[in-house]
Design an enzyme around this catalytic site. Structure first.
Site, PDB file in Angstrom:
ATOM      1  N   GLY A   1       0.056  -4.715 -42.682  1.00  0.00           N
ATOM      2  CA  GLY A   1       0.320  -3.382 -42.883  1.00  0.00           C
ATOM      3  C   GLY A   1      -0.490  -2.400 -42.623  1.00  0.00           C
ATOM      4  N   ARG A   2      -0.202  -1.246 -42.219  1.00  0.00           N
ATOM      5  CA  ARG A   2      -1.045  -0.081 -41.956  1.00  0.00           C
ATOM      6  C   ARG A   2      -1.886   0.376 -43.403  1.00  0.00           C
ATOM      7  NH1 ARG A   2       2.350   4.477 -38.646  1.00  0.00           N
ATOM      8  NH2 ARG A   2       3.252   3.147 -36.988  1.00  0.00           N
TER       9      ARG A   2
ATOM     10  N   GLY B   1      -2.915   1.897 -46.613  1.00  0.00           N
ATOM     11  CA  GLY B   1      -2.193   2.695 -47.427  1.00  0.00           C
ATOM     12  C   GLY B   1      -0.754   2.328 -47.813  1.00  0.00           C
ATOM     13  N   THR B   2      -0.378   1.303 -47.099  1.00  0.00           N
ATOM     14  CA  THR B   2       1.162   0.700 -47.502  1.00  0.00           C
ATOM     15  C   THR B   2       1.337   0.064 -48.867  1.00  0.00           C
ATOM     16  OG1 THR B   2       0.660  -1.152 -45.990  1.00  0.00           O
ATOM     17  CG2 THR B   2       1.732   1.038 -45.135  1.00  0.00           C
TER      18      THR B   2
ATOM     19  N   LYS C   1      -0.807  -3.321 -49.768  1.00  0.00           N
ATOM     20  CA  LYS C   1      -1.102  -4.334 -49.725  1.00  0.00           C
ATOM     21  C   LYS C   1      -1.774  -5.262 -50.981  1.00  0.00           C
ATOM     22  CE  LYS C   1      -3.239  -4.039 -45.795  1.00  0.00           C
ATOM     23  NZ  LYS C   1      -2.969  -2.427 -45.611  1.00  0.00           N
ATOM     24  N   THR C   2      -2.940  -4.380 -51.244  1.00  0.00           N
ATOM     25  CA  THR C   2      -3.589  -4.623 -52.496  1.00  0.00           C
ATOM     26  C   THR C   2      -2.875  -4.443 -53.757  1.00  0.00           C
ATOM     27  OG1 THR C   2      -5.458  -4.067 -51.277  1.00  0.00           O
ATOM     28  CG2 THR C   2      -5.821  -4.353 -53.787  1.00  0.00           C
TER      29      THR C   2
ATOM     30  N   HIS D   1      -0.819  31.760 -28.492  1.00  0.00           N
ATOM     31  CA  HIS D   1      -0.969  30.175 -28.247  1.00  0.00           C
ATOM     32  C   HIS D   1      -0.020  29.339 -29.167  1.00  0.00           C
ATOM     33  CE1 HIS D   1      -3.163  26.438 -27.135  1.00  0.00           C
ATOM     34  NE2 HIS D   1      -2.768  25.923 -28.408  1.00  0.00           N
ATOM     35  N   GLU D   2       0.034  29.812 -30.467  1.00  0.00           N
ATOM     36  CA  GLU D   2       0.962  29.375 -31.487  1.00  0.00           C
ATOM     37  C   GLU D   2       2.536  29.577 -31.114  1.00  0.00           C
ATOM     38  OE1 GLU D   2       0.124  26.979 -33.182  1.00  0.00           O
ATOM     39  OE2 GLU D   2      -2.136  27.119 -32.739  1.00  0.00           O
TER      40      GLU D   2
ATOM     41  N   HIS E   1       3.876  27.365 -28.707  1.00  0.00           N
ATOM     42  CA  HIS E   1       4.276  25.809 -29.164  1.00  0.00           C
ATOM     43  C   HIS E   1       5.414  25.996 -29.884  1.00  0.00           C
ATOM     44  CE1 HIS E   1       0.802  23.860 -28.063  1.00  0.00           C
ATOM     45  NE2 HIS E   1      -0.015  24.560 -28.842  1.00  0.00           N
TER      46      HIS E   1
END
Length: 639
Positions: free
Chosen positions: A221-222, A224-225, A227-228, A442-443, A446
């Site tokens: 897994g990525r 922070g998912t 696992k530990t 600019h913003e 977006h």
């Protein structure tokens, strides 16, 4: 619970107190100096002239000659020749560096008892002088070795020759403090691992139907998912000894240390079977062999070979389950992944909205929440957050609450914490009027493209307050997770990326370096559309991957390109075509909505931050200019 409090590592050797050793050395030097002077007779220090005068007067009874040093005693009837007139039985003086031939004659004439001592040190002193340097050298070598061992073994574990001892943390039964109830959002993974727990609790039920316990389970897994945390929960549920070690702990500067630590670790786990052995970040030692910079004989490969051998050597009665975690399964050695070693692969994905809400509920158990806190709303606004990210969000909100001297964490604190994590911390940067106007346009480019394009992610807020490394941010908040991306969505996403640069161009007639990150992301996305996802009519349904792997990750030193130069040219042309078409369409869109762009930029300069409701209110009050007049205004603005 805290790992450090629950872990019970093997007892470490008592540290050497180097202060005591230093005092012993200083005491030895003092004793040597004192013993060297002990043979000399104590007495008053007089000048050589006073000594000669006393000798002429017949007051000297006995002298001892030791090199240039003279010591002796007076006759009892005599006295010490001093102005104060104090009596003294002994004296000492030093002869001048030149020879005095009259001294011996004068001593014989006066009947003085003469005793001579050699200047050479005694036998025991010579022995000490010869042996002491070797003791110092050996002590220095021992000290350097001891310090090196402390650094590598985490405090000198295993004694002076304990490099092969695995620095593994051992958790006793019942001391884990983590169960499946403490792990939320990974229900599929918990379902797979619950079988292992049931087997460790009641092995007879499974053996009756011929089932064998998996030798290894790989958690993928990525970062922070969880696992530990999930591995600790398995040990907490099963109630068996739990050994934890990181893959990097096996590799040291000495050859063979990694393999020795693997043997020591597996030996300890087998002695307390049934038990669980957890190897975190196994990709640090489990990368594919025979590749990378190390060749086929580096220390990492010896360690991996030992792990493979140990996992093959489990007997049927040894209920030792090996759990391993990695976020790079693609670099692992194939021999490590075959059945019989890591039999089961458990994938931990990023949590969805419901899972995020459950994770937030777990992490806010001990956090006082205000009445306005809606965890479902927080979960909806945290798309793409991992379990660790959500835990960090709760902690940041609590820290902000403590800073504000509040007693409960309210919704505003969660919003501020999320903005800090996603957008970056606010910077105290003062922009000039021209630069502030440039950033606002600019913003606004977006934000307007995100609001106009039908497939783009919904606009959430736009700000020209500098955050992190950016001078302004436009945030889009997807309503739900996207697992597959359509071509229309990706093209609109490219339009939003290029909207800021195009807004600068049509407003000021020039472009700036502020769009560097936008251009980089847009080019990478267009390349993936062409090379990996088959979204180019000219390329068709084909994938041409250009490897971006690094050598140290365990891949080959050189990976040949699997397409010709002509195909590479077509790929570059298609990437350029996609970006050019998106740029042209986005420019036309902003030209058609120039009044909205100007109104949004003006409001942004005044307010600095606008949310979606405020942006839509601004757009509703704008009446677009006629097309002819609008084009004239654009031409005038472009200069």
């Amino acid at each position: 619970m805290d790992n450090e409090k629950q872990a019970s590592p093997p007892p470490a050797a008592p540290p050497l107190n180097w202060r005591y050793l230093l005092w012993i050395i200083l005491l030895g030097i003092f004793l040597i100096s004192w013993l060297g002077n002990a043979g000399r007779q104590a007495g008053d220090e007089i000048t050589y002239t006073e000594f000669k005068q006393a000798l002429h007067q017949g007051k000297i009874a006995k002298v001892t000659l030791e090199g240039q040093h003279i010591s002796g005693t007076y006759h009892e009837a005599g006295g010490n020749i001093q102005p104060e007139g104090k009596d003294s039985k002994g004296f000492s003086t030093t002869r001048p560096p030149f020879d005095d031939p009259e001294l011996m004659k004068l001593l014989e004439q006066k009947g003085v008892v003469v005793q001579a001592k050699s200047e050479e040190p005694s036998l025991w002193m010579q022995a000490i002088i010869g042996i002491l340097p070797w003791f110092l050298i050996l002590g220095l070598i021992f000290y350097v070795s001891y310090r090196m061992q402390q650094r590598m073994m985490g405090g000198g574990r295993g004694g002076p020759f304990g490099f092969g001892k695995a620095p593994v943390k051992r958790f006793r039964e019942g001391s884990i403090g983590v169960t499946f109830e403490d792990v939320a959002g990974v229900e599929n993974a918990k379902r797979d691992l619950r079988e292992i727990v049931d087997y460790l609790k009641e092995p007879g039920q499974f053996k009756a139907v011929g089932a064998k316990i998996p030798k290894g389970i790989l958690l993928v897994g990525r970062p922070g998912t969880g696992k530990t945390l999930l591995a600790r929960a398995v040990a907490g549920e099963a109630g068996v000894p739990f050994y934890s070690i990181s893959g990097s702990d096996f590799i040291e500067m000495f050859v063979g240390v990694g393999a020795a630590r693997v043997r020591d670790m597996f030996k300890a786990a087998k002695e307390e079977a049934p038990s669980i052995l957890f190897i975190d970040e196994i990709d640090s030692v489990g990368r594919a062999r025979g590749t990378g910079l190390g060749g086929g004989h580096d220390e990492r490969e010896q360690t991996l070979n030992q792990i493979l051998g140990e996992m093959d050597g489990f007997a049927a009665h040894e209920n030792v389950v090996v759990l391993a975690a990695t976020n790079r399964p693609d670099v692992l050695d194939p021999a490590l992944l075959r059945p019989g070693r890591f039999d089961r692969k458990v994938v931990l994905d990023l949590p969805d909205k419901k899972a995020r809400q459950r994770v937030l509920e777990v992490h806010t158990k001990n956090v006082p929440l205000a009445a306005d806190v809606d965890l479902e709303r927080v979960a909806r606004r945290t798309v793409g957050f991992s379990g660790a990210d959500l835990a960090n969000l709760v902690n940041e909100a609590a820290l902000l609450t403590g800073r504000e001297r509040k007693k409960e964490v309210d919704m505003d604190m969660f919003n501020l914490a999320r903005d800090k994590i996603v957008l970056g911390a606010k910077r105290e940067t003062i922009l000039g009027e021209e630069e502030k106007k440039l950033v606002a346009y600019h913003e606004s480019g977006h934000a307007l493209t995100a609001w106009l394009l039908p497939e783009a992610d919904p606009l959430h807020q736009v700000s020209i307050i500098p955050r992190g490394m950016a001078l302004g941010v436009t945030e889009q908040a997807p309503e739900e997770e996207r697992h597959s991306l359509s071509r229309a969505y990706l093209l609109d996403r490219l339009g939003v990326m290029l909207g800021g640069r195009i807004s600068e161009k049509i407003t000021f007639g020039d472009v700036t370096s502020g769009a560097e990150s936008d251009l980089k992301q847009a080019t990478q996305l267009a390349r993936r559309m062409v090379c990996q996802w088959g979204m180019s009519d000219k390329i068709g349904a084909a994938a041409f991957s250009r490897s971006e792997e690094h050598v140290f990750l365990g891949r080959e030193l050189s990976q040949p390109r699997d397409f010709s130069e002509q195909t590479a040219q077509i790929i570059d042309d298609e990437i350029r075509r996609i970006l050019s078409e998106v740029e042209r369409k986005t420019e036309n869109l902003l030209q058609e909505n120039r009044a909205k762009l100007d109104a949004l930029a003006k409001a942004l300069i005044e307010a600095e931050t606008l949310n979606l409701v405020e942006v839509e209110k601004i757009f509703k009050n704008v009446k677009e200019l006629p097309q002819e007049g609008h084009n004239e205004a654009v031409a005038t603005g472009a200069g």
